[in-house]
Design a protein around this motif. Structure first.
Motif, PDB file in Angstrom:
ATOM      1  N   ARG A   1       0.853  -1.164   0.000  1.00 17.21           N
ATOM      2  CA  ARG A   1       0.000   0.000   0.000  1.00 17.21           C
ATOM      3  C   ARG A   1       0.897   1.224   0.000  1.00 17.21           C
TER       4      ARG A   1
ATOM      5  N   TYR B   1       1.409   5.276   0.635  1.00 14.21           N
ATOM      6  CA  TYR B   1       0.908   6.534   1.212  1.00 14.21           C
ATOM      7  C   TYR B   1       1.908   7.621   0.857  1.00 14.21           C
TER       8      TYR B   1
ATOM      9  N   ARG C   1       1.428  13.239   1.744  1.00 16.11           N
ATOM     10  CA  ARG C   1       0.829  14.572   1.572  1.00 16.11           C
ATOM     11  C   ARG C   1      -0.683  14.528   1.757  1.00 16.11           C
ATOM     12  N   THR C   2      -1.279  13.385   1.410  1.00 22.77           N
ATOM     13  CA  THR C   2      -2.697  13.203   1.678  1.00 22.77           C
ATOM     14  C   THR C   2      -2.881  11.866   2.383  1.00 22.77           C
ATOM     15  N   ALA C   3      -4.075  11.676   2.910  1.00 26.81           N
ATOM     16  CA  ALA C   3      -4.329  10.438   3.648  1.00 26.81           C
ATOM     17  C   ALA C   3      -4.718   9.291   2.719  1.00 26.81           C
ATOM     18  N   ALA C   4      -4.845   9.591   1.434  1.00 22.62           N
ATOM     19  CA  ALA C   4      -5.294   8.556   0.505  1.00 22.62           C
ATOM     20  C   ALA C   4      -4.269   7.427   0.423  1.00 22.62           C
TER      21      ALA C   4
ATOM     22  N   PRO D   1       0.397   0.517  -9.906  1.00 21.37           N
ATOM     23  CA  PRO D   1       0.569   1.590 -10.884  1.00 21.37           C
ATOM     24  C   PRO D   1       1.788   2.477 -10.573  1.00 21.37           C
TER      25      PRO D   1
ATOM     26  N   HIS E   1      -4.099   2.859 -16.779  1.00 21.67           N
ATOM     27  CA  HIS E   1      -4.981   3.047 -15.628  1.00 21.67           C
ATOM     28  C   HIS E   1      -4.328   3.852 -14.518  1.00 21.67           C
ATOM     29  N   ALA E   2      -3.091   4.259 -14.729  1.00 26.15           N
ATOM     30  CA  ALA E   2      -2.463   5.175 -13.769  1.00 26.15           C
ATOM     31  C   ALA E   2      -3.249   6.478 -13.679  1.00 26.15           C
TER      32      ALA E   2
ATOM     33  N   THR F   1      -5.945   7.068 -10.733  1.00 28.69           N
ATOM     34  CA  THR F   1      -5.640   7.063  -9.292  1.00 28.69           C
ATOM     35  C   THR F   1      -6.459   8.087  -8.528  1.00 28.69           C
TER      36      THR F   1
ATOM     37  N   GLY G   1      -8.970  -0.241   8.799  1.00 29.52           N
ATOM     38  CA  GLY G   1      -7.990  -1.009   8.032  1.00 29.52           C
ATOM     39  C   GLY G   1      -6.648  -0.329   7.826  1.00 29.52           C
ATOM     40  N   HIS G   2      -6.490   0.916   8.297  1.00 26.01           N
ATOM     41  CA  HIS G   2      -5.201   1.606   8.182  1.00 26.01           C
ATOM     42  C   HIS G   2      -4.536   1.651   9.541  1.00 26.01           C
ATOM     43  N   HIS G   3      -3.236   1.337   9.562  1.00 23.50           N
ATOM     44  CA  HIS G   3      -2.562   1.207  10.849  1.00 23.50           C
ATOM     45  C   HIS G   3      -1.955   2.515  11.335  1.00 23.50           C
TER      46      HIS G   3
ATOM     47  N   ARG H   1      -1.998   6.652   8.345  1.00 22.80           N
ATOM     48  CA  ARG H   1      -1.943   6.814   6.885  1.00 22.80           C
ATOM     49  C   ARG H   1      -0.790   7.727   6.472  1.00 22.80           C
ATOM     50  N   ASN H   2       0.323   7.594   7.183  1.00 24.18           N
ATOM     51  CA  ASN H   2       1.528   8.374   6.897  1.00 24.18           C
ATOM     52  C   ASN H   2       1.321   9.888   7.047  1.00 24.18           C
ATOM     53  N   LEU H   3       0.332  10.309   7.832  1.00 20.20           N
ATOM     54  CA  LEU H   3       0.173  11.720   8.185  1.00 20.20           C
ATOM     55  C   LEU H   3       0.259  11.826   9.700  1.00 20.20           C
TER      56      LEU H   3
ATOM     57  N   TYR I   1      -4.994  16.244  13.633  1.00 18.75           N
ATOM     58  CA  TYR I   1      -4.550  15.167  12.776  1.00 18.75           C
ATOM     59  C   TYR I   1      -4.328  15.798  11.399  1.00 18.75           C
TER      60      TYR I   1
ATOM     61  N   LEU J   1     -11.360   9.191   5.471  1.00 15.50           N
ATOM     62  CA  LEU J   1     -10.314  10.186   5.701  1.00 15.50           C
ATOM     63  C   LEU J   1      -9.477  10.457   4.460  1.00 15.50           C
ATOM     64  N   ASP J   2      -9.871   9.835   3.308  1.00 13.89           N
ATOM     65  CA  ASP J   2      -9.019   9.895   2.115  1.00 13.89           C
ATOM     66  C   ASP J   2      -8.608  11.296   1.699  1.00 13.89           C
TER      67      ASP J   2
ATOM     68  N   VAL K   1      -8.059  13.978   3.516  1.00 18.88           N
ATOM     69  CA  VAL K   1      -7.301  14.789   4.473  1.00 18.88           C
ATOM     70  C   VAL K   1      -5.916  15.084   3.909  1.00 18.88           C
ATOM     71  N   THR K   2      -5.439  16.303   4.078  1.00 17.75           N
ATOM     72  CA  THR K   2      -4.094  16.632   3.601  1.00 17.75           C
ATOM     73  C   THR K   2      -3.181  16.981   4.760  1.00 17.75           C
ATOM     74  N   ALA K   3      -1.862  16.874   4.502  1.00 22.28           N
ATOM     75  CA  ALA K   3      -0.867  17.040   5.554  1.00 22.28           C
ATOM     76  C   ALA K   3      -0.811  18.469   6.057  1.00 22.28           C
TER      77      ALA K   3
END
Lengths: 372, 400
Positions: A11, A13, A16-19, A37, B3-4, B7, B69-71, B135-137, B226, B372-373, B375-377
Motif C-alpha cells: 500500500r 501513502y 501529503r494526503t491520507a489517501a 501503478p 490506468h495510472a 488514481t 484497516g489503516h494502521h 496513513r503516513n500523516l 490530525y 479520511l481519504d 485529508v491533507t498534511a
C-alpha cells in the motif's frame, strides 16, 4: 505486470494526503524499485529504507521524501525485504526465538531476585556510606517533630534519673564520633516500651522501656543496639532501599494500571521487612561487638528483650500503666510458662515482622556470654 | 499502464458517512516476548535500554491499532527519549532528596513542581502526538502554554478565595475551632486558625476536581490535530460533574456493602462463641478490605469506561466524529481480573492484561465519517522528549 515473479503487494501513502493506493512492487535486476501503478519514478533501493521489524506490525519501506510503502507482515514479505534491503533487527530475532524467551524469563527472575535480595541493600549501603552525615539531620528533626505530634507524650521521668541515664549513655558512645549523640526521653504512647534511633544521632527512649528495666545495664545494652543503627546509617539505607525497590517495581510493573499498585506494593512491603530484619541483626552485631568494651554482658540485653517479648500484648488502660501491667504479668507468668505462647506466634510472624525472631536474637547474645 | 490516470477518480457522489471501526490486533504471545526482552535488557543495562524498550513497546501498540484497516505508527527516537529520561531522573532525584532531607522546604519544592505541571503536560502531549501517524500523516499538538496555565490557575484561585472567605468567617475562639483543636490533640502545639488554611483549601478544591478534569480534557483535545484537521471537544462540564458524583456515590455504596459483609461475618462469630482473638479480627479486616477492593475495581472500571465514552463522544476532527461504547461492568471485570492475574503470576501476566484491555477498548471505538481519504498534511515540527519523560518520571496521569 501484476503477476511478475518476485513482486509483492503493498500500500502506498504519499505523505501529503491520507489517501492510500494498493500497489504491486518489485525490484529489477539493476536494484531499482518499481511500483505498479507507477505512482512515482522508479528509484534505486539504496534510496529506500526498511524499518526495524516488530511482531505483527506492518512492514514499512520509506522513501527519502517520507512517502511510505506498507506491506502486510507475512513471512513472504519479510523474506522479500530481507532479499533486497538491509534489515537491522537483532532484537526482533531475540523476541522471535522461543529458547531466548524462556531464557529471558529465567534471567529476569534471577536478576530481579538477586537485585531485590542483594543488589538493593548493597547499593544503598554503598551510597549511604558516601553521603555526608548531616544530610539527614533536617529529616531527623522533622521525624521527631511528627512523632511528638502524633505518638509520643512528654516524659514523666525526673531530672536526676534522666541525668544518670544520659551520663551512662555518654560512656557507651564509640571512640571516634563524627556526630553529636543525644539521648531524649519520651512517654511512649502507642509505641509502648521502645527505643528509636534517628540519623542525626538522637536516640529516643520511652519511659515504659526505662520502667520495665531492672537495672541501668539493661537500658545501656539497648542503647548500644540503637547506636548501632546510627553508626551503620540505617535510616538512610532504608530510605534508599525503598527508592531502589520502587524503581525496580516501576521497571517490571510499569504497565500495570495505577489502582493495582496497592496490591503490588505487598511484595515490596515484605521485602522491606526483610531488609529491616537485616538491619536489626546488624545493629545487634554492633551491640555484641561493643558489649565487652563498655563492661556489659549479653545477659543484660537478653533479659530486657525477653521481658519485652512477654509483655508484647500488654496494653495500658486507664486503671493500670503499661509498666505496672507488664510487671504484674511477669509476676503471674514466669519465663517458662510464656513459652508455648511465643512458639505459636513465631510460625508466621518472621515474614511479616520488621524485627528478627526474638529467639534467634536471644540465642546469639547468650552464646556471646558463653564464649567469653 | 493507462490506468495510472485513474488514481484520483472524480467523485460525483460523496461516500456515505458510516461508522468506521477501530481495531487492535496485538496478542499476548507476541507482546509477552517483546515485554520480557525489554525487561531483561533494561535490568541488565541498569535502565539505559528502557528508552529503546519504550520505542519497541509503543511501536507494537500503535502498529497493531488500526482505523478502518489503516494502521497507526509511532516514530519516537530512542536517543531523544534517553536524553529526556536522563534529565527526568536527575530532576526526580533532586525532588526526592529535597523532599526527604529538607522537610522545611517541602512547600517550596511542591510549589515549584506544581508550577511546572501545565508546561510539562503540553510538552508531553506534543511529543507523543507529533510522533504518532495514521496513513503516513502525523498528529500534532498546538503548543499553547497560556491556556494550560489559565486552566489550572482558575480553580486554584477559586479555592484559595473560598478558603480565605471561610477563614474570615471562622471565629478564633468559636466552637468549630474548639472541635478542631480537640480532634488534633498535640503536646505543646497550639493550633492557630492559620493552620486551617491548607485544610480549607483542599476541602474547597475537591468539588472543583471534575471541572479541572473537564478543563484538562478540553484543553488537550482542543489542541490536538490530525494533519490539517483540528479536533474540537464538545463535552460539557455538567457531564463531568455528574459522572464524578455517581462515582463518589458508588464508592460510598462499596464501603457500606463491605461493612455489611463484615457485620454478617462478625455476627456469625459471636454465635459460634469463643473469644474473638487477634487472628479473627485480622481476618474480618482482611475480608472488609478484599470486598471493598473488589468493588473498588468495578467502581473504577465504571468511572474509566464512562469517562472514556464521554471524552471520545465529545471529540470530533472536523466532520469526523469519534464514538466509544465501553461497558462499565466489563471494564471493571477486566481491571479486577488483570490485577489478580498479575499478582498470582508474579507479574508474568501483566502483558496479557494490557493486551486484553486494549483489545476491548478499541473494539468499543469507532469513527463516524465519510472516510479520511481527502485529508491533507499539515506542517511539521519537532518537540523534545524531556516533557514527556518528566511526566513519566513523576507519574502524572494525563488520563487520555
Amino acid at each position: 505486470m501484476t503477476g511478475a515473479p518476485g513482486s509483492v503487494y503493498g500500500r502506498y501513502y504519499d505523505g501529503r494526503t491520507a489517501a492510500a493506493t494498493d500497489i504491486v512492487l518489485w525490484v529489477d535486476d539493476y536494484g531499482v524499485l518499481h511500483l505498479d501503478p507507477p505512482l512515482r519514478a522508479p528509484v534505486p533501493i539504496k534510496d529506500v529504507s526498511a524499518d526495524t521489524r516488530i511482531a505483527g506490525v506492518p512492514l514499512s519501506l520509506r522513501y527519502s521524501d517520507d512517502a511510505l510503502l506498507e506491506l502486510a507482515h507475512t513471512a513472504r514479505h519479510a523474506a522479500w525485504i530481507d532479499r533486497h534491503f538491509q534489515s537491522r533487527g537483532c532484537i526482533a530475532k531475540l523476541e522471535g526465538s522461543t529458547r531466548a524467551i524462556v531464557a529471558s524469563v529465567m534471567a529476569v527472575a534471577a536478576l530481579a531476585g538477586a537485585t531485590a535480595v542483594w543488589g538493593v541493600p548493597a547499593l544503598s549501603e554503598f551510597v549511604a556510606g558516601r553521603l555526608p552525615r548531616n544530610i539527614a539531620a533536617p529529616m531527623a528533626v522533622d521525624t521527631l517533630r511528627q512523632l511528638d505530634r502524633y505518638l509520643f507524650k512528654p516524659t514523666a521521668l525526673g531530672q536526676p534519673r534522666r541525668s544518670a541515664l544520659a551520663a551512662r549513655f555518654a560512656t557507651l558512645l564509640p571512640p571516634s564520633v563524627d556526630l553529636v549523640y543525644r539521648l531524649e526521653f519520651r512517654g511512649g504512647g502507642m509505641l509502648g516500651p521502645n527505643a528509636i534511633a534517628l540519623p542525626d544521632g538522637t536516640i529516643v527512649v520511652t519511659d515504659e522501656l526505662v520502667g520495665i528495666a531492672d537495672h541501668d545495664d539493661e537500658i545501656a545494652a539497648v542503647l548500644l543496639h540503637e547506636i548501632g543503627h546510627v553508626e551503620h546509617r540505617h535510616s538512610l539505607r532504608q530510605l534508599l532501599s525503598h527508592a531502589g525497590l520502587a524503581t525496580m517495581a516501576g521497571l517490571v510493573f510499569g504497565d500495570v494500571q495505577a489502582i493495582s499498585g496497592v496490591l503490588l506494593a505487598m511484595p515490596g512491603m515484605l521485602m522491606e521487612n526483610a531488609y529491616s530484619r537485616d538491619l536489626e541483626w546488624e545493629a545487634d552485631s554492633y551491640a555484641l561487638g561493643r558489649l565487652e568494651a563498655v563492661g556489659l554482658s549479653g545477659a543484660n540485653f537478653t533479659t530486657l528483650l525477653g521481658r519485652l517479648e512477654r509483655c508484647a500484648d500488654v496494653t495500658p488502660d486507664d486503671k493500670q500503666s503499661f509498666v505496672d501491667a507488664c510487671r504484674a504479668r511477669l509476676q503471674a507468668r514466669p519465663a517458662a510458662a510464656a513459652q508455648p505462647d511465643a512458639a505459636s506466634s513465631t510460625n508466621w510472624h518472621p515474614y511479616l515482622s520488621t524485627h528478627p525472631a526474638t529467639d534467634a536474637r536471644l540465642r546469639r547474645f547468650k552464646a556471646a556470654d558463653v564464649g567469653r | 499502464m493507462d490506468h495510472a490516470l485513474d488514481t484520483a477518480p472524480p467523485r460525483p457522489y460523496a461516500p456515505a458517512a458510516r461508522e468506521r471501526p477501530f481495531g487492535f490486533s496485538g496478542n499476548a504471545r507476541e507482546y509477552f516476548r517483546i515485554w520480557i526482552v525489554n525487561v531483561l535488557l533494561t535490568v541488565a543495562t541498569i535502565g539505559i535500554y528502557s528508552a529503546w524498550a519504550k520505542v519497541r513497546r509503543l511501536r507494537y501498540f500503535y502498529g497493531h491499532t488500526a482505523l478502518d484497516g489503516h494502521h497507526f505508527a509511532w516514530h519516537g527516537e530512542p536517543l531523544q527519549i534517553l536524553k529526556g529520561r536522563f534529565v527526568a531522573v536527575l530532576a526526580f532525584g533532586a525532588f526526592a532528596a529535597f523532599w526527604h532531607f529538607y522537610p522545611d522546604l517541602r512547600f517550596l519544592v511542591l510549589g515549584v513542581g506544581l508550577a511546572l505541571v501545565p508546561a510539562l503536560i503540553v510538552l508531553s502531549m506534543s511529543f507523543n502526538l507529533r510522533n504518532t501517524s495514521l496513513r503516513n500523516l502525523r498528529f500534532s499538538f498546538v503548543r499553547d502554554f497560556v491556556p494550560a496555565y489559565r486552566m489550572f490557575v482558575m480553580p486554584l484561585a477559586v479555592a484559595l478565595a473560598g478558603a480565605a472567605l471561610l477563614y474570615a468567617l471562622i471565629d478564633e475562639h468559636g466552637s468549630f475551632m474548639q472541635a478542631f483543636r480537640e480532634r488534633n490533640v498535640a503536646e505543646g502545639d497550639e493550633f492557630a486558625k492559620a493552620d486551617l488554611i491548607p485544610n480549607l483549601f483542599f476541602l474547597l478544591l475537591m468539588p472543583l476536581l471534575p471541572y479541572l478534569d473537564f478543563a484538562r480534557v478540553r484543553l488537550l483535545i482542543g489542541h490536538t490535530r490530525y494533519a490539517r484537521l483540528q479536533a474540537q471537544f464538545s463535552g460539557r462540564v455538567g457531564q463531568f460533574n455528574w459522572l464524578y458524583c455517581r462515582t463518589f456515590g458508588l464508592f460510598i455504596l462499596a464501603g457500606l456493602f463491605a461493612g455489611l459483609v463484615a457485620a454478617i461475618i462478625g455476627f456469625g462469630e459471636d454465635k459460634a462463641g469463643g473469644e474473638p482473638g487477634m487472628l479473627a479480627l485480622a481476618g474480618t479486616i482482611a475480608v472488609i478490605v478484599m470486598v471493598f477492593y473488589a468493588f473498588a475495581f468495578f467502581v473504577y472500571g465504571y468511572f474509566k469506561a464512562q469517562r472514556t465514552n464521554l471524552m471520545l463522544a465529545g471529540t470530533a476532527f472536523g466532520e469526523h466524529q469519534l464514538v466509544s461504547r465501553m461497558a462499565p461492568g466489563r471494564t471493571g471485570w477486566l481491571y479486577l481480573s488483570n490485577t489478580i492475574a498479575a499478582v498470582l503470576s508474579l507479574g508474568l501476566l501483566v502483558p496479557w492484561g494490557k493486551i486484553r484491555l486494549l483489545r476491548y477498548q478499541f473494539a468499543c471505538m469507532g469513527l463516524l465519517s465519510q472516510g479520511l481519504d481527502t485529508v491533507t498534511a499539515g506542517e511539521r515540527d519537532g518537540t523534545g522528549a524531556l516533557g514527556e519523560e518528566l511526566v513519566d518520571a513523576f507519574d502524572l496521569d494525563l488520563g487520555l
